[in-house]
Design a protein around this motif. Sequence first.
Motif, PDB file in Angstrom:
ATOM      1  N   ALA A  84      -0.896  -5.842  -3.246  1.00 36.76           N
ATOM      2  CA  ALA A  84      -2.137  -5.288  -2.690  1.00 36.76           C
ATOM      3  C   ALA A  84      -2.013  -4.949  -1.202  1.00 36.76           C
ATOM      4  CB  ALA A  84      -3.276  -6.274  -2.894  1.00 36.76           C
ATOM      5  N   MET A  85      -0.862  -5.212  -0.589  1.00 38.66           N
ATOM      6  CA  MET A  85      -0.694  -4.913   0.839  1.00 38.66           C
ATOM      7  C   MET A  85      -0.785  -3.411   1.093  1.00 38.66           C
ATOM      8  SD  MET A  85       2.359  -7.382   2.297  1.00 38.66           S
ATOM      9  CE  MET A  85       1.981  -6.931   3.997  1.00 38.66           C
ATOM     10  N   GLU A  86      -1.458  -3.049   2.169  1.00 37.53           N
ATOM     11  CA  GLU A  86      -1.469  -1.656   2.590  1.00 37.53           C
ATOM     12  C   GLU A  86      -0.070  -1.280   3.083  1.00 37.53           C
ATOM     13  OE1 GLU A  86      -3.827   0.463   2.177  1.00 37.53           O
ATOM     14  OE2 GLU A  86      -5.220  -1.028   1.366  1.00 37.53           O
ATOM     15  N   PRO A  87       0.328  -0.018   2.903  1.00 39.30           N
ATOM     16  CA  PRO A  87       1.680   0.384   3.318  1.00 39.30           C
ATOM     17  C   PRO A  87       1.988   0.051   4.776  1.00 39.30           C
ATOM     18  CG  PRO A  87       0.673   2.106   1.993  1.00 39.30           C
ATOM     19  CD  PRO A  87      -0.385   1.076   2.225  1.00 39.30           C
ATOM     20  N   GLU A  88       1.046   0.328   5.694  1.00 40.26           N
ATOM     21  CA  GLU A  88       1.291   0.052   7.116  1.00 40.26           C
ATOM     22  C   GLU A  88       1.406  -1.446   7.377  1.00 40.26           C
ATOM     23  OE1 GLU A  88      -0.962   2.016   5.919  1.00 40.26           O
ATOM     24  OE2 GLU A  88      -0.824   3.985   6.867  1.00 40.26           O
ATOM     25  N   ASP A  89       0.624  -2.261   6.641  1.00 34.76           N
ATOM     26  CA  ASP A  89       0.725  -3.713   6.820  1.00 34.76           C
ATOM     27  C   ASP A  89       2.100  -4.221   6.393  1.00 34.76           C
ATOM     28  OD1 ASP A  89      -1.860  -3.768   7.744  1.00 34.76           O
ATOM     29  OD2 ASP A  89      -2.726  -4.341   5.807  1.00 34.76           O
ATOM     30  N   PHE A  90       2.624  -3.676   5.295  1.00 31.93           N
ATOM     31  CA  PHE A  90       3.966  -4.054   4.846  1.00 31.93           C
ATOM     32  C   PHE A  90       4.999  -3.736   5.926  1.00 31.93           C
ATOM     33  CE2 PHE A  90       7.864  -2.171   2.909  1.00 31.93           C
ATOM     34  CZ  PHE A  90       8.470  -3.346   2.502  1.00 31.93           C
TER      35      PHE A  90
END
Length: 743
Positions: free
Chosen positions: A102-108
Amino acid sequence: MILRIFDRPDADLPVVARGVALGFFDGVHRGHLDLIRTLVYRSSQLHITPAVFTFPVHPGAVLWPDQPLPGSLNTLQERLAAIAACGVSEIHLQSFDARFSAMEPEDFLDQIIAGRLSARLIVAGPDYRFGRQGLGNVTLLQRWAGERNIEVLIVGQVDMAGGKISSSRIRALVQEGDLAQAAGLLGRPYRIEGVVVAGRRLGHRMGFPTANLAVPAEKVCPAYGVYATRAHVDNRTYEAITNIGLRPTVNTTDPQPVIETYLYDTDMPLYGQAISVDFLERIRPEKRFESLLQLGAQVREDLETVRRWHHQAEQGYEWGRVGSIPIYYLPTERFAQAALHLVFQAQADERQSACYALLMRILTASCRRYPSRISLASALDNLYGATLDGNVERNGNLQTLFLSAEALISWTDGTSPFQETCRLLFDLLLDPLLDDDGLFDHDTVESERRNLLMELAARENDRGKYAYDRCLSLFCGGRIEGLSPSGRAGDIRSITREELGEAYRMLLSQVHLELYLGGRIKPEILEFCREGLERLPAGERPDLYPGLLPAPFMPGPVQEVQEYKAVEQARILLAYKGLPPYFSHQSIVASVLNSMLGGDVHSLLFDVVREKMGLAYQIYSMNQRYLSALLVMAGVAVPSAGAAVEAIKTQLGEIIAGRFEDTLLERSRSMLETAILSQSDDLTTLLVIQINGHLSGRLLGRDDSLALLHAVSREQVIALASQLELITTYILTASSAEAAPEA
C-alpha cells in the motif's frame, strides 16, 4: 568479498553509499544477468556498494491471493546464489505484505531506496513497477532521482530467438518440454535439486538403478518425459538420463510426479545424498507400456539414444573441481585430437606482467625430464606431432596465462599420445629445471629472456604494430589495460631469478586457475588431470565470481597525437569509447556495427574510403571487448592522412544518420553467421569460446549466438553508433622532409 543478506526491515545496515538493483529476478536469466552485472560494473566505477533489493516470495501472493502462483524457475536459495554469483555485496529481502504493497511510490523511494539504503545509483528494467497498485514506473523514478542527484540506469531488454527474454516465456518452455531453448534464454540449463529418496527399486531390478527425487512444490515441473540430463554429486558431474512423470506403466495411484535419474559410468550409492539434475533436452514424452518387458526394451533404447546425445551435443560443462579449481570438459567425437588448457588469471602490475610473460616461456622451454628445448621438441615429435605452448593475453586489467597441450587421442598401437602429452605438461608445470639453489636454470632463463626481448623489438620495428600499441596506450591513459601482455622491455631485462621463483610460487598457489579439456577423452585421462591438479600446493585462489573479473574501464582524455618516424606509409588509428560492457548481451550489436563499418570486405570503410575514394592502402576496424572500445586502423599515403581521418568520421556519421542500405546490415549478419558456424570446425576455437565465456560471464553456444545475432535490428545499430565518442586520434607519419612522393 563476503555477501551479506538482510531480511529484516529493522536490521542495522552499514552506513555506506549504495548502487541498488530493483526487481524480483525469478529465473535470473540473461536479461536479469545483464541488469545485475551493470549494477556491479557501474558501482565499481563509482566506488559504492552494489546491492540488490528484492522479495523472498513473488508479490502476486499478496496482490492476487485467490489466484494460484505460477511455478518458480528457482527456489529462493537458488535465486540468491545466482544473484550473488554476479558479484553483488548485499541482498536486501523485503517482505511483500499488505502494508508494504500500500506504500505510495514516492514513499517507497524516499523511505527505503534513498533513506534506508542510501542509494546513489539505481538500476532497473524498462518495465519495472513499484508502489501502490504499481503506479510507480521508470518515468517517475527518473524524475524523482534527477531531483536528488541520484543516477538511474535503465537496462534494456535482451531479445533472443524471436522475442524478449522473460521469466514467463522460459516458464512456458519448461512446461512444454523445450528445455534446450529454455537453457539458451536462461544462460544455463534448468536445474532441479533435492535429496535422493528410496523408490520402488524397479530400475535396479532391470539393471539401471536410478536416483529418485521429488519435484519441489514451488518449482516449475518440466513436461513429463525422458530427458538427456547431467547430474551433480559431490563436486563431480555425470552424464545422465532422467524420466520425470507419473510412471503410468507401474503406478496407478500416486498423483505426484517423480524424477528418476540414471547416472552413466558410476554405481555409487546415492540414497540420502544431495543431487542436482540439469535438464538438457527432451528425448520423448512419457507413455504407458503394456508390460514391464516393453518398458525395459524402451528404457534400453532410451539409454543408447541419450548416450549418443551426450557424445554428439558438444556442450561444455564443469566435470569436477579440485578445491577452488574447476575442471571444464567439452566432449566431442569429431576430432582425432584432444586438447588441454590450463588458464591462469591474475591482476598483474607492470613488472609482474613482464615476470609472468618470461615465466611462461621458461616453463615451456624445459623440465627436469627434458632439460632443453631440443630434447623437449624431440619428445613431442615422438608423440606424432603433439604440441605444448605457453601464451599470455591482456583482458582489461587482467593478465591471462595459457599452458596448452594438443595431441592425437590414440595411435594405431593402442597408446594415447594425448595422455602422455598431458603428463608432459604437468612435468613442465610442476617439475621445472632448477639449479642446486632451487632457482630456475640460469642458461634457460637468459636464453628465454633474449628471445622475448627480440620479439618485443621486432614488434616495435613493425610500424603498424607500433602505431597500434601507441594508440592503445594513449587511449588507456598509460594504465595497465594499454600495456602489452608481455610487459616492458626494461622490466624483462632486469627481472631476477629470485623474482621468477616468487612468481612461480604465486602461480602454483595463489593465482586463479581453471582447467579445460576437449575431445573424446577417456575417463582415466580425466582422472589423471584431476590428480595432476591435486599435486599443486594448497593456497588461496580468488574465485572468478565475484573476486576476479576484468575491472570497469574508463579511457584517458581526448587526444590528437601525431608522431614522426621514417615511414613510407602513414598509419592512422582512431579509438572510440561507447561500446557495451564486455558482459552485455548487446555486444552482438557491437559486432554487427563493426562489420558494417570496417570489420569485413563489404564494409563502408573498405568500399568507400579504400575502393571508391582511394585514400587507404588498407583499412579496417575492430572491437576491444574489455575496453568497450572500437578502433579504426588505416595505412595511407603520407599526404592523404588528414583526408582519410575525415573520411572515416564521415562514414561513421552515415551509420549514425541511418543513411545506409539494408543490404549492408544483411551482409554483415550473413558474414557473422558464417563466422559463428565456422567456429565449430576447430577444437581449440571451441575451447577458447568456453574460456572467454567464463571470463566475461556470458557463455553462449552456437545456437545462442545465432539467436542473438538474428535479433539485431537497424535501430539498435544506429543507437549504438550514436553513443560512440572519439577519444584518441593517433597518426604515425613522416616529417615533410622524409615524406615519400605519393604514387
